[in-house]
Design a protein around this motif. Sequence first.
Motif, PDB file in Angstrom:
ATOM      1  N   GLU A 213      -5.283  18.649  -1.174  1.00 29.76           N
ATOM      2  CA  GLU A 213      -5.073  17.222  -0.980  1.00 29.76           C
ATOM      3  C   GLU A 213      -6.084  16.405  -1.785  1.00 29.76           C
ATOM      4  OE1 GLU A 213      -4.897  16.435   3.145  1.00 29.76           O
ATOM      5  OE2 GLU A 213      -3.880  14.512   2.890  1.00 29.76           O
TER       6      GLU A 213
ATOM      7  N   LEU B  67      -0.651   4.686  -0.530  1.00 28.20           N
ATOM      8  CA  LEU B  67      -1.501   5.063   0.601  1.00 28.20           C
ATOM      9  C   LEU B  67      -0.655   5.499   1.788  1.00 28.20           C
ATOM     10  CD1 LEU B  67      -4.490   5.135   1.111  1.00 28.20           C
ATOM     11  CD2 LEU B  67      -4.349   2.882   2.097  1.00 28.20           C
ATOM     12  N   LEU B  68       0.464   4.790   1.998  1.00 34.77           N
ATOM     13  CA  LEU B  68       1.372   5.133   3.099  1.00 34.77           C
ATOM     14  C   LEU B  68       1.893   6.555   2.919  1.00 34.77           C
ATOM     15  CD1 LEU B  68       4.050   2.859   4.573  1.00 34.77           C
ATOM     16  CD2 LEU B  68       4.716   5.130   3.978  1.00 34.77           C
TER      17      LEU B  68
ATOM     18  N   VAL C 142      -5.510  21.294   2.972  1.00 37.17           N
ATOM     19  CA  VAL C 142      -6.696  20.447   3.003  1.00 37.17           C
ATOM     20  C   VAL C 142      -7.400  20.476   1.659  1.00 37.17           C
ATOM     21  CG1 VAL C 142      -8.980  20.200   4.033  1.00 37.17           C
ATOM     22  CG2 VAL C 142      -7.009  20.567   5.475  1.00 37.17           C
TER      23      VAL C 142
ATOM     24  N   LEU D   8       0.849  -1.198   0.000  1.00 38.60           N
ATOM     25  CA  LEU D   8       0.000   0.000   0.000  1.00 38.60           C
ATOM     26  C   LEU D   8       0.880   1.241   0.000  1.00 38.60           C
ATOM     27  CD1 LEU D   8      -2.420  -1.315   2.699  1.00 38.60           C
ATOM     28  CD2 LEU D   8      -2.958  -1.062   0.306  1.00 38.60           C
TER      29      LEU D   8
ATOM     30  N   GLY E  39       0.313  14.025   5.485  1.00 34.28           N
ATOM     31  CA  GLY E  39      -0.562  14.949   6.195  1.00 34.28           C
ATOM     32  C   GLY E  39       0.040  15.485   7.486  1.00 34.28           C
ATOM     33  N   VAL E  40       1.060  14.806   7.996  1.00 36.48           N
ATOM     34  CA  VAL E  40       1.647  15.222   9.272  1.00 36.48           C
ATOM     35  C   VAL E  40       2.305  16.597   9.142  1.00 36.48           C
ATOM     36  CG1 VAL E  40       3.329  14.577  11.031  1.00 36.48           C
ATOM     37  CG2 VAL E  40       1.970  12.833   9.937  1.00 36.48           C
TER      38      VAL E  40
ATOM     39  N   LEU F 260       0.551   9.035   1.184  1.00 32.88           N
ATOM     40  CA  LEU F 260      -0.511  10.031   1.365  1.00 32.88           C
ATOM     41  C   LEU F 260      -0.861  10.188   2.836  1.00 32.88           C
ATOM     42  CD1 LEU F 260      -2.727   9.026  -1.637  1.00 32.88           C
ATOM     43  CD2 LEU F 260      -1.477  11.154  -1.384  1.00 32.88           C
ATOM     44  N   ALA F 261      -0.831   9.055   3.580  1.00 32.85           N
ATOM     45  CA  ALA F 261      -1.209   9.103   4.993  1.00 32.85           C
ATOM     46  C   ALA F 261      -0.225   9.933   5.797  1.00 32.85           C
ATOM     47  CB  ALA F 261      -1.301   7.685   5.554  1.00 32.85           C
ATOM     48  N   PHE F 262       1.083   9.714   5.572  1.00 27.72           N
ATOM     49  CA  PHE F 262       2.068  10.395   6.417  1.00 27.72           C
ATOM     50  C   PHE F 262       2.400  11.789   5.918  1.00 27.72           C
ATOM     51  CE2 PHE F 262       2.677   6.138   8.038  1.00 27.72           C
ATOM     52  CZ  PHE F 262       2.789   6.405   9.385  1.00 27.72           C
TER      53      PHE F 262
ATOM     54  N   LEU G  70      -5.218  13.459  -4.416  1.00 26.61           N
ATOM     55  CA  LEU G  70      -5.622  12.075  -4.165  1.00 26.61           C
ATOM     56  C   LEU G  70      -6.361  11.505  -5.366  1.00 26.61           C
ATOM     57  CD1 LEU G  70      -6.942  12.092  -0.529  1.00 26.61           C
ATOM     58  CD2 LEU G  70      -5.813  10.194  -1.611  1.00 26.61           C
TER      59      LEU G  70
END
Lengths: 169, 325
Positions: free
Chosen positions: B158, B118-119, B155, B115, B125-126, B121-123, B162
């Motif tokens: 993003e 996805l990894l 925000v 993934l 955001g930090v 995109l997830a991190f 995505l």
Amino acid sequence: MEILAYAAFGLYVSIIAIGGVIAVAAGNLVRALVGLIMTLFGVAGMYLLMAAPVMAFMQLLIYVGAVAVLIFIAIMLVRTGPDGDETTSRSGRQILYALLGLAAPAVILSSVVVTNPVESFSTPTAVTVKELGKGLLGPYTLAFELISVVLLVAMAGAVLIAFERRISK
Amino acid sequence: MNIGPITVPIELVRIMVAILAFSLFIGLNGVILVWLERKVAGHVQRRPGPYEVGPHGLLQPVADALKLIGKQLFIPKGADKILFWAAPILSFLPVFLLLIPMPFGPKLFALDVDLGLLLILAFAGVNVLAICLAGWSSRNKWSLLGAARAVSQCVAYEIPMLLSLLSVAFMEGTLNLTQIVNQQEPWLWNIVYQPLAFIIFFVCAVAETNRCPFDLPEAESELTAGFHTEYSGMAFSMFMLAEYSYIIVVCCVATAVFLGGWHGPFYPGSWWFLGKVYALILVFMWLRWTYPRVRFDQLLNINWKWLLPLSLLNLFVTAFLVKVL
């Protein structure tokens, strides 16, 4: 391998617990939010430990990347300095009630777990994205859609509250 | 691998080695990119750029770094001490995680993550969170304004980012970056099939990394320096290093997802990957020194009225074609 798994579990539990304590006991809103974010990270780690990486990354993407940031904006709008209302010291009675409140779910949950032990796999099996998607669009469609309706209602409610305030001014 | 009684999984060893390599890569890139940026800026504005320290000013970033290390770290009165120092570290740390699934070459990658996209995109955001914390904890109105701008900008951008990546994922049927690269042919890269998605991704990448013409969170003519107004010395340079690292990360993602990764017409390998990454970084710098900064309403209008509908349309068309063909 097993020792590492236990170590990871301990680490995530302590992150969750410390984050929770910070979120509740912090003197100002932003620090409380940081505690909440710590907890969210710990929960994401738990998902990873349970071999559910999709859940973990979604947790970070949605909760940390979007929800926490939006909460941040809300906090900035209400203008809280590092010395807000929450910094006043709490009375002993308040702390006692808080601890009692904390004890209630702990007692109930632990009694449930002790009387009806949950069956679980000793080694987690990963669920692929394909299975997850099929599940969401197959047997669990109704639940999945109902959740989005709940979110829609919450959003409409928020807009309504914001509008009412503007009119009363 | 066995160390005493504990069996260490090979993935953990790979991650350790990779983090060491990434620190070298990021540090070196920080030095090179600062020099490159100043040179590009100089030549765009018809002046030579840094010239005094070393041949063609090559040692200028080293001198800059020494100056920054020697500077006093200063914290404003009434600022939140813990969060103030946590913010630059929090901004910089996720970079290591973001580079882990990156396929630099046919055999050169830290981990083959299923993934991977996805990894990342997830991190990613930090970083927004770190900017928020920096802006808020500085207790300075410019910082707070910069943080507020960063939130609404990141925000907003993003979402089309995505969606544009998702259309490629639909096409390839995977979120694994290594597989996405492997499925592209030496010349027929994904950009051929998804030109619109690439343009949307690139515009969003410029906005997400807070680069000019979308550098409103740190607009120096309006907000002195935005969210990092109060930071000095190494704390400031941590933010700069993080910014350059995020540029590298988005260029790596663009290369892997749209530009065929390490594929090339001849001698495929990591040099193709790095070449494409640096070409994209040069485009970033070219944009910065060519275009003026957009206004904030323009910034949000571009996103909500153009990029978002276009990326949605692109996604629907892709989904339709994938199902039909």
